[in-house]
Scaffold this active site. Structure first.
Site, PDB file in Angstrom:
ATOM      1  N   SER A 142      15.404   3.741 -35.019  1.00  0.00           N
ATOM      2  CA  SER A 142      14.859   2.606 -35.759  1.00  0.00           C
ATOM      3  C   SER A 142      15.399   2.663 -37.179  1.00  0.00           C
ATOM      4  O   SER A 142      15.951   3.686 -37.599  1.00  0.00           O
ATOM      5  CB  SER A 142      13.327   2.705 -35.792  1.00  0.00           C
ATOM      6  OG  SER A 142      12.765   1.792 -36.712  1.00  0.00           O
ATOM      7  N   TYR A 155       5.520   7.320 -36.758  1.00  0.00           N
ATOM      8  CA  TYR A 155       6.689   6.581 -36.268  1.00  0.00           C
ATOM      9  C   TYR A 155       7.958   7.098 -36.935  1.00  0.00           C
ATOM     10  O   TYR A 155       8.986   7.306 -36.279  1.00  0.00           O
ATOM     11  CB  TYR A 155       6.491   5.091 -36.552  1.00  0.00           C
ATOM     12  CG  TYR A 155       7.409   4.177 -35.783  1.00  0.00           C
ATOM     13  CD1 TYR A 155       7.142   3.851 -34.461  1.00  0.00           C
ATOM     14  CD2 TYR A 155       8.537   3.610 -36.381  1.00  0.00           C
ATOM     15  CE1 TYR A 155       7.973   2.991 -33.756  1.00  0.00           C
ATOM     16  CE2 TYR A 155       9.374   2.763 -35.688  1.00  0.00           C
ATOM     17  CZ  TYR A 155       9.089   2.452 -34.372  1.00  0.00           C
ATOM     18  OH  TYR A 155       9.925   1.604 -33.673  1.00  0.00           O
TER      19      TYR A 155
END
Length: 276
Positions: A142, A155
């Site tokens: 990401s 995350y």
């Protein structure tokens, strides 16, 4: 891998979003598909969209956090398709929480899917890819694997880990010259349901965010379609790129992380304090 025709691609998280659009894009290129997701309804919907595709499509419910299940699925894919050439470790979930307020159960839930799911998928399929003589491991990190963000520590931890894991793997494969390669994918805001389906802890209120609508507000920043993301990823695989940035925001964030590795953190703190 210059062509996907008659190759076999396994995709996790294929029941929606980027996993689904990757499946559709690969089918158009003549690639056979082994699809998995923990959501059987969504997986069935993806399979229905591929009903008229002139490729073989198999589906299996798989929880990527379950090591034994993903190894069994990898073996099943080879039995059903005769080989495996690509593994797209795409399944992922979201979590908004502060480091102090985050429940350990939520942290473990995210890490088991976003990091360990990638590790299990890579290790389960890698021997099969090498046996096929031509293969590619595509791991979804990401832009949050490039920069740290308040409320996204879990995350961030998973996506930074995926990035490091994949970059190390790529170097090992290059040394071995075994016909298999690896790519780390860094999407920006992609128009999928990952934010809406993510978990939100009340602790983010201390950072100026409203837990009740934080996901919907975050989703408004998503600017790249899943279809466009899939095409960018596949072009990256064709070019054997080590890293694929998906979306203009991903390119901006990558540049910011390179040019302002310390300053960007101060800017984000200033913005957050303004909201508070």
């Amino acid at each position: 891998m210059k062509s996907f025709t008659d190759k076999v691609a396994a995709i996790t998280g294929a029941g929606s979003g980027m996993g689904r659009t990757l499946a559709l894009a690969l089918a158009r290129r003549g690639c056979h598909l082994a699809l998995s997701d923990v959501n059987e309804v969504g997986l069935g919907e993806t399979a229905a969209l591929l009903r008229d595709a002139r490729v073989k499509v198999t589906t299996q419910r798989v929880d990527v956090a379950d090591r034994e299940a993903i190894y069994a699925w990898a073996d099943q894919v080879v039995r059903e398709h005769g080989k495996a050439n690509l593994i797209f470790n795409n399944a992922g979930v979201g979590l908004g929480a502060t480091v102090e307020g985050m429940r350990l159960e939520d942290f473990e839930w995210l890490m088991n899917i976003n990091f360990w799911g990638v590790v299990h998928g890579t290790r389960a399929f890698l021997p099969h890819l090498k046996a096929a003589g031509e293969g590619h491991v595509v791991n979804t990190s990401s832009v949050f694997g490039l920069i740290g963000v308040p409320s996204q520590s879990a995350y961030n931890a998973a996506k930074f880990a995926v990035r490091g894991f994949t970059e190390s793997l790529r170097q090992e494969l290059d040394i071995l010259r075994c016909g298999v390669s690896a790519t780390s994918v860094h999407p920006g805001g992609i128009k999928t349901n990952i934010a809406r389906a993510g978990r939100v802890d009340p602790s983010i209120a201390s950072l100026g965010a409203d837990p009740a609508n934080a996901n919907l507000k975050f989703e408004k920043n998503f600017i790249t379609t899943a279809e466009s993301a899939a095409e960018t990823i596949l072009r990256g695989v064709e070019k054997n790129k080590r890293r694929v940035l998906v979306g203009p925001d991903a390119h901006f964030i990558d540049a910011m992380a390179r040019l302002l590795p310390s300053l960007y953190q101060r800017l984000m703190v200033a913005v957050a304090r303004k909201h508070i």
